[in-house]
Design an enzyme around this catalytic site. Sequence first.
Site, short mmCIF file in Angstrom:
data_model
loop_
_atom_site.label_atom_id
_atom_site.label_comp_id
_atom_site.label_asym_id
_atom_site.label_seq_id
_atom_site.Cartn_x
_atom_site.Cartn_y
_atom_site.Cartn_z
N SER A 143 0.87 -1.18 0.00
CA SER A 143 0.00 0.00 0.00
C SER A 143 0.90 1.23 0.00
O SER A 143 2.08 1.14 0.40
CB SER A 143 -0.85 0.00 1.28
OG SER A 143 -1.44 1.25 1.51
N TYR A 156 -2.52 -0.96 10.53
CA TYR A 156 -2.41 -1.13 9.07
C TYR A 156 -1.07 -0.60 8.57
O TYR A 156 -0.37 -1.26 7.80
CB TYR A 156 -3.57 -0.39 8.41
CG TYR A 156 -3.71 -0.60 6.92
CD1 TYR A 156 -4.42 -1.69 6.41
CD2 TYR A 156 -3.17 0.30 6.02
CE1 TYR A 156 -4.58 -1.87 5.04
CE2 TYR A 156 -3.33 0.13 4.65
CZ TYR A 156 -4.04 -0.95 4.16
OH TYR A 156 -4.20 -1.12 2.81
#
Length: 261
Positions: A143, A156
């Site tokens: 990401s 995350y």
Amino acid sequence: MFLTGKTALVTGSTSGIGHSIADALAQEGANIVMTGIGDEAEIEKTRAKMAQDHGVEVAFVPADLTAREGTEALIEAARTRFDAVDILVNNAGMQHVAPIDEFPPEKWDSIIALNLTAAFDACRLCVPMMKARGWGRIINTASAHSLAASPYKSAYVAAKHALAGLTKTVALELAQDNITANCISPGYVWTPLVENQIPDTMKARKLSREEVIENVLLSGQPTKKFTQPEDIGALAVFLCRDAAQNMTGGNISMDGGWTAQ
Ligand code: NAD
């Protein structure tokens, strides 16, 4: 159809980015091990369509990858069905948005388990099969959050930074084995994972839905566009080509310029 005869295991391929990656690899002739969590009838429709559209075998294996046994059973099922995993795409992921002092510890544990530990276990178990066949591709969906942080996403961001580090390490270990390992790092992609975090972001930042989309999600992406899942599928296909044989240990951004700033 340059992937005919190869098997690709794509975690989190019942939905979103993973589904697009699996579909793109199937289009090039790879048999697919599809896995994820969801409504069984819907998943069966998706599985059958992919198999029919591309004339390949698509096997659905249900597995909860927040538990080590889930990952182990998944890889064993893939081995039993197809004898090998040539392409491993560690893509399954989840998100939770909350300030650090309110972040539920059990959410931390499950995000680290799914977004990071499952990738470690899948690499650990698939690499011997790749070495035995003298070829392999490991593609991890990281990401933009593997390169930059955002507030309220502690688990995350930690997991994705670590996933990028794991990818580099695996790439170095396999550098002379004809096996590459790379991350694809999207910015925001319109999938259920993004849609589902909007209500919590509205709460955490005291914003409306439209303000979250414009001022939070797209504010950091200079192109002001969401990345398309199909574009990520096309990049995964490229990473499987011979032309990508010397690309390893990379973290390839597809984030509308977010991390260029
Ligand atoms: P999604 O919610 O559409 O798909 C997630 C997939 O993971 C689904 O197939 C789901 O069944 C599976 N999954 C969820 N919990 C699971 C569990 N416990 N065990 C096994 N599988 C499980 O999300 P997406 O947006 O397609 O995300 C895919 C990956 O892309 C994730 O790793 C995510 O972090 C990453 N990513 C997404 C974006 C984005 O904007 N959507 C941006 C950057 C990175």
